[in-house]
Scaffold this active site. Structure first.
Site, PDB file in Angstrom:
ATOM      1  N   GLY A 136       0.883  -1.285  -0.026  1.00  0.00           N
ATOM      2  CA  GLY A 136       0.040   0.089   0.007  1.00  0.00           C
ATOM      3  C   GLY A 136       0.902   1.146  -0.022  1.00  0.00           C
ATOM      4  O   GLY A 136       2.219   1.133   0.177  1.00  0.00           O
ATOM      5  N   LEU A 137       0.292   2.341  -0.069  1.00  0.00           N
ATOM      6  CA  LEU A 137       1.116   3.661  -0.168  1.00  0.00           C
ATOM      7  C   LEU A 137       1.677   3.819   1.090  1.00  0.00           C
ATOM      8  O   LEU A 137       1.384   3.517   1.896  1.00  0.00           O
ATOM      9  CB  LEU A 137       0.069   4.743  -0.646  1.00  0.00           C
ATOM     10  CG  LEU A 137      -0.646   4.699  -1.938  1.00  0.00           C
ATOM     11  CD1 LEU A 137      -2.017   5.937  -1.886  1.00  0.00           C
ATOM     12  CD2 LEU A 137       0.298   4.968  -2.993  1.00  0.00           C
ATOM     13  N   GLY A 139      -0.831   2.436   6.297  1.00  0.00           N
ATOM     14  CA  GLY A 139      -1.061   1.793   7.717  1.00  0.00           C
ATOM     15  C   GLY A 139      -0.508   0.395   7.772  1.00  0.00           C
ATOM     16  O   GLY A 139      -0.703  -0.427   8.711  1.00  0.00           O
ATOM     17  N   LYS A 140       0.391   0.052   6.795  1.00  0.00           N
ATOM     18  CA  LYS A 140       0.997  -1.136   6.728  1.00  0.00           C
ATOM     19  C   LYS A 140       1.932  -1.583   8.131  1.00  0.00           C
ATOM     20  O   LYS A 140       1.488  -2.616   8.737  1.00  0.00           O
ATOM     21  CB  LYS A 140       1.941  -1.204   5.654  1.00  0.00           C
ATOM     22  CG  LYS A 140       1.557  -0.948   4.333  1.00  0.00           C
ATOM     23  CD  LYS A 140       2.315  -0.982   3.046  1.00  0.00           C
ATOM     24  CE  LYS A 140       3.779  -0.129   3.191  1.00  0.00           C
ATOM     25  NZ  LYS A 140       3.126   1.532   3.171  1.00  0.00           N
ATOM     26  N   THR A 141       2.641  -0.479   8.589  1.00  0.00           N
ATOM     27  CA  THR A 141       3.533  -1.125   9.785  1.00  0.00           C
ATOM     28  C   THR A 141       2.454  -1.103  10.968  1.00  0.00           C
ATOM     29  O   THR A 141       2.800  -1.888  11.751  1.00  0.00           O
ATOM     30  CB  THR A 141       4.686   0.349   9.791  1.00  0.00           C
ATOM     31  OG1 THR A 141       5.530   0.143   8.746  1.00  0.00           O
ATOM     32  CG2 THR A 141       5.446   0.177  11.362  1.00  0.00           C
ATOM     33  N   SER A 178       5.926  -1.855  -2.024  1.00  0.00           N
ATOM     34  CA  SER A 178       6.045  -2.632  -3.087  1.00  0.00           C
ATOM     35  C   SER A 178       4.976  -2.366  -4.271  1.00  0.00           C
ATOM     36  O   SER A 178       3.967  -3.169  -4.445  1.00  0.00           O
ATOM     37  CB  SER A 178       5.994  -4.084  -2.584  1.00  0.00           C
ATOM     38  OG  SER A 178       4.732  -4.226  -1.860  1.00  0.00           O
TER      39      SER A 178
HETATM   40  N1  LIG Z   1      -7.335   1.989  10.788  1.00  0.00           N
HETATM   41  C1  LIG Z   1      -6.088   2.290  10.699  1.00  0.00           C
HETATM   42  N2  LIG Z   1      -5.095   1.429  10.213  1.00  0.00           N
HETATM   43  C2  LIG Z   1      -3.869   1.661  10.347  1.00  0.00           C
HETATM   44  N3  LIG Z   1      -3.414   3.060  10.324  1.00  0.00           N
HETATM   45  C3  LIG Z   1      -4.035   3.905  10.985  1.00  0.00           C
HETATM   46  C4  LIG Z   1      -5.451   3.781  10.971  1.00  0.00           C
HETATM   47  N4  LIG Z   1      -6.142   4.809  11.263  1.00  0.00           N
HETATM   48  C5  LIG Z   1      -5.181   5.482  11.401  1.00  0.00           C
HETATM   49  N5  LIG Z   1      -3.979   5.221  11.357  1.00  0.00           N
HETATM   50  C6  LIG Z   1      -2.738   6.003  11.389  1.00  0.00           C
HETATM   51  O1  LIG Z   1      -2.089   5.994  10.114  1.00  0.00           O
HETATM   52  C7  LIG Z   1      -0.818   5.862  10.279  1.00  0.00           C
HETATM   53  C8  LIG Z   1       0.060   4.929   9.261  1.00  0.00           C
HETATM   54  O2  LIG Z   1       1.277   5.075   9.224  1.00  0.00           O
HETATM   55  P1  LIG Z   1       2.263   3.605   9.006  1.00  0.00           P
HETATM   56  O3  LIG Z   1       1.627   2.220   9.766  1.00  0.00           O
HETATM   57  O4  LIG Z   1       3.614   3.975   9.487  1.00  0.00           O
HETATM   58  O5  LIG Z   1       1.991   3.564   7.389  1.00  0.00           O
HETATM   59  P2  LIG Z   1       2.791   2.710   6.250  1.00  0.00           P
HETATM   60  O6  LIG Z   1       3.810   1.694   7.374  1.00  0.00           O
HETATM   61  O7  LIG Z   1       1.636   2.105   5.425  1.00  0.00           O
HETATM   62  O8  LIG Z   1       3.739   3.730   5.840  1.00  0.00           O
HETATM   63  C9  LIG Z   1      -0.406   5.856  11.559  1.00  0.00           C
HETATM   64  O9  LIG Z   1      -0.039   7.071  12.296  1.00  0.00           O
HETATM   65  C10 LIG Z   1      -1.491   5.146  12.271  1.00  0.00           C
HETATM   66  O10 LIG Z   1      -1.795   5.409  13.846  1.00  0.00           O
HETATM   67 MG   LIG Z   2       5.725   1.566   7.275  1.00  0.00          MG
END
Ligand SMILES: Nc1ncnc2c1ncn2[C@@H]1O[C@H](COP(=O)(O)OP(=O)(O)O)[C@@H](O)[C@H]1O
Ligand SMILES: [Mg+2]
Length: 174
Positions: free
Chosen positions: A11-12, A16-18, A85
């Site tokens: 995903g972008l 929320g992946k991590t 990815s």
């Molecule tokens: N339903 C949700 N699922 C995942 N993350 C969420 C959600 N709602 C809000 N968030 C927030 O969105 C952000 C996602 O960041 P992160 O997990 O680092 O994204 P990625 O790893 O995809 O770049 C976090 O600050 C998280 O708390």
């Molecule tokens: Mg991440």
């Protein structure tokens, strides 16, 4: 014996992946499962610190990660891999190489990702300070047949985690 699998989150940036995979890892460890996390940010600081963000380097990054994920998966580990990815062809190769594989598409609209902008990268990309940022001036190819889609603009983190757990159970990995 517990079955190994790689759960691949795509995903972008800021979708929320991590966040989802970290929480899922906690839940699985609490159940006594062997878990390993492979995350884009940490992998790029170590294993693939020589690589950048061209299409070729992105593919090489995923190729090396796939090699590691394959070794872990065949040793009964639940591998939670979190990488933008962005390319379908490279994700497909990863699926074929690992075999025991589930793709989770973290489908967050780019507008919401820009609003979250956890590390201020979207702001920089929109200002033209960084080039080749996925979602702004670099492509993201949406998965065609992912095992699961999570919509983080409509679900809570816990709801998304529960959906992944249910899908893992349904497919015989738990
Ligand atoms: N339903 C949700 N699922 C995942 N993350 C969420 C959600 N709602 C809000 N968030 C927030 O969105 C952000 C996602 O960041 P992160 O997990 O680092 O994204 P990625 O790893 O995809 O770049 C976090 O600050 C998280 O708390
Ligand atoms: Mg991440």
């Amino acid at each position: 014996m517990s079955k190994g699998v790689t759960v691949w989150f795509t995903g972008l940036p800021c979708s929320g992946k991590t966040t989802i995979a970290d929480r899922l890892g906690e839940v699985l460890r609490g159940r006594g499962e062997k878990v390993e996390r492979l995350d884009g940010d940490t992998v790029r600081k170590g294993l693939t610190s020589d690589l950048g963000f061209s299409k070729e380097d992105r593919a090489e990054n995923i190729k090396r990660v796939t090699f590691v994920a394959k070794l872990l998966t065949r040793n009964e580990v639940k591998v939670l891999a979190t990488f933008v990815s962005p390319y379908i062809d490279r994700r497909q190769k990863t699926r074929e190489e690992i075999g025991e594989f589930m793709m989770v598409y973290v489908r967050t609209p780019v507008k919401e990702c820009i609003r979250r902008d956890v590390k201020g990268m979207y702001a920089k990309a929109l200002a033209g300070e960084i080039k080749g940022f996925t979602g702004i001036d670099d492509p993201y190819e949406e998965p065609v047949n992912p095992e699961l889609v999570v919509d983080t603009d409509k679900e809570t983190i816990e709801e998304s985690v529960q959906k992944v757990l249910a899908e893992m159970e349904k497919r015989g990995y738990l």
